[in-house]
Design a protein around this motif. Structure first.
Motif, short mmCIF file in Angstrom:
data_model
loop_
_atom_site.label_atom_id
_atom_site.label_comp_id
_atom_site.label_asym_id
_atom_site.label_seq_id
_atom_site.Cartn_x
_atom_site.Cartn_y
_atom_site.Cartn_z
N ALA A 72 0.82 -1.21 0.00
CA ALA A 72 0.00 0.00 0.00
C ALA A 72 0.85 1.26 0.00
O ALA A 72 0.44 2.30 -0.53
CB ALA A 72 -0.93 0.00 1.21
N ASN A 73 2.05 1.20 0.58
CA ASN A 73 2.91 2.38 0.69
C ASN A 73 3.98 2.45 -0.39
O ASN A 73 4.73 3.43 -0.46
CB ASN A 73 3.57 2.41 2.06
N SER A 74 4.08 1.40 -1.21
CA SER A 74 5.13 1.39 -2.25
C SER A 74 4.56 1.26 -3.66
O SER A 74 5.28 0.89 -4.58
CB SER A 74 6.09 0.22 -1.98
N GLY A 75 3.28 1.56 -3.80
CA GLY A 75 2.67 1.49 -5.12
C GLY A 75 2.40 0.08 -5.60
O GLY A 75 2.46 -0.19 -6.81
N GLY A 76 2.14 -0.82 -4.67
CA GLY A 76 1.81 -2.19 -5.05
C GLY A 76 2.98 -3.13 -5.18
O GLY A 76 2.82 -4.26 -5.67
N LEU A 77 4.17 -2.73 -4.73
CA LEU A 77 5.34 -3.58 -4.85
C LEU A 77 5.31 -4.71 -3.83
O LEU A 77 4.75 -4.58 -2.74
CB LEU A 77 6.62 -2.76 -4.65
N ASP A 78 5.92 -5.82 -4.18
CA ASP A 78 6.10 -6.94 -3.28
C ASP A 78 7.43 -6.75 -2.55
O ASP A 78 8.33 -6.06 -3.04
CB ASP A 78 6.09 -8.26 -4.06
N ILE A 79 7.56 -7.38 -1.37
CA ILE A 79 8.80 -7.26 -0.62
C ILE A 79 9.99 -7.79 -1.42
O ILE A 79 11.13 -7.35 -1.23
CB ILE A 79 8.69 -8.01 0.73
N ARG A 80 9.75 -8.69 -2.36
CA ARG A 80 10.84 -9.19 -3.21
C ARG A 80 11.37 -8.12 -4.14
O ARG A 80 12.46 -8.23 -4.70
CB ARG A 80 10.35 -10.39 -4.02
#
Length: 320
Positions: free
Chosen positions: A275-283
């Motif tokens: 939600a805070n990174s524009g939909g990025l996954d932790i990977r």
């Protein structure tokens, strides 16, 4: 474990962590199966026939747990319809398990144990406590590695704070239980765990080694203060006939807590990070996403602190 793993990662690779367990596991397996267990085969044949294994209960429960893990860990890959169907299936599996256990002569889980209020509180708090612990154990190494850039050996030394304090405080906690009972000690232990989570909520890109180590030490102390009295109290609540089942339920609460902590901790962290990174996954984490990582970690630890607080309130409801 953390220290040895750190050295193995430093010298070899992550594969060594798994390979090193093989000779140890095999030696223990063969020792117990060939030396110890044959000496323990004292169960009479008529008793064995009277207590048949609850296969239906086992299958319904294991299917329920397996489906739960699949839904939680792969929720992003499933459509809403699949998730909804999965939740419905979980409901029916759980109801089926309860029905089987109430209509079986020798149930896997004697439900009459849960008529004891103190027993229910102890099992529930044990599950919450291990969930809290494993949220920290699963997320902290990622923080130490990706944000603080610690070497594996140093991460292992840092994570050693929790088991070290558990090892040191548990015997003391057990002695205090013999004198004061479980209520005050278990509640105090959960309060300490909640305090440790509160401290971990303030982690940042520049947090020092000793702040983290002391916070983890407080968590380990809280876990130890809770664990020994709670386990002893649960074993005292059950009668001798159910002592093996109570021990099994203690192990189940530990494993359920581990499962819940790893799954829900990863789920909350992943959702907040996305939600805070524009939909990025932790990977997809890169060096410029420290603030997003810290925010996700903070929200996850806040939720975990609230869970520990709920367990603390519940533990105070014990009669003794």
């Amino acid at each position: 474990g953390p220290v040895v793993s750190g050295f193995l990662l430093e010298i070899f690779s992550w594969r060594a962590i798994f390979l090193v367990t093989l000779p140890l596991s095999l030696s223990v397996f063969f020792y117990f199966s060939l030396v110890i267990l044959p000496k323990l085969e004292t169960i009479q044949q008529n008793n064995l026939q009277q207590h048949q294994f609850d296969l239906k209960g086992f299958l319904s429960w294991s299917t329920f747990i397996g489906l739960t893990v699949v839904l939680i860990t792969n929720h992003q890959a499933f459509s809403r319809i699949v998730i909804a169907l999965g939740v419905i299936a979980l409901f029916f599996l759980f109801v089926s398990f309860l029905w089987i256990e109430t209509h079986t002569k020798n149930p896997l889980l004697p439900l009459n144990l849960f008529e004891n209020r103190n027993f229910v509180i102890g099992i529930s708090c044990a599950t919450f406590s291990f969930a809290v612990l494993f949220v920290v154990l699963i997320l902290m190494p990622f923080y130490l590695d990706t944000v603080l850039k610690f070497q594996p050996q140093k991460i292992g030394m840092m994570m050693m704070a929790v088991p070290l304090l558990v090892f040191a405080v548990s015997p003391v906690s057990g002695r205090l239980y013999d004198r004061y009972g479980a209520k005050v000690l278990t509640t105090s232990g959960l309060a300490l765990s909640m305090s440790a989570l509160g401290l971990l909520c303030f982690l940042g890109p520049e947090t020092g080694f000793w702040y983290i180590f002391i916070s983890l030490s407080i968590l380990g102390c809280g876990q130890a203060l809770f664990l020994s009295p709670n386990s002893a109290a649960l074993l005292m609540e059950g009668d001798a006939h159910h002592s093996g089942i109570v021990s099994g339920l203690l192990a189940t609460s530990r494993n359920m807590g581990m499962l819940a902590g790893v799954s829900l901790g990863g789920l909350v962290f992943g959702l907040v990070f996305a939600a805070n990174s524009g939909g990025l996954d932790i990977r997809d984490y890169t060096g410029g996403l420290e603030n997003e990582f810290i925010r996700a970690l903070r929200y996850t630890f806040i939720g975990t602190a609230l869970l520990s607080g709920a367990a603390m309130v519940l533990s105070w409801q014990r009669s003794s």
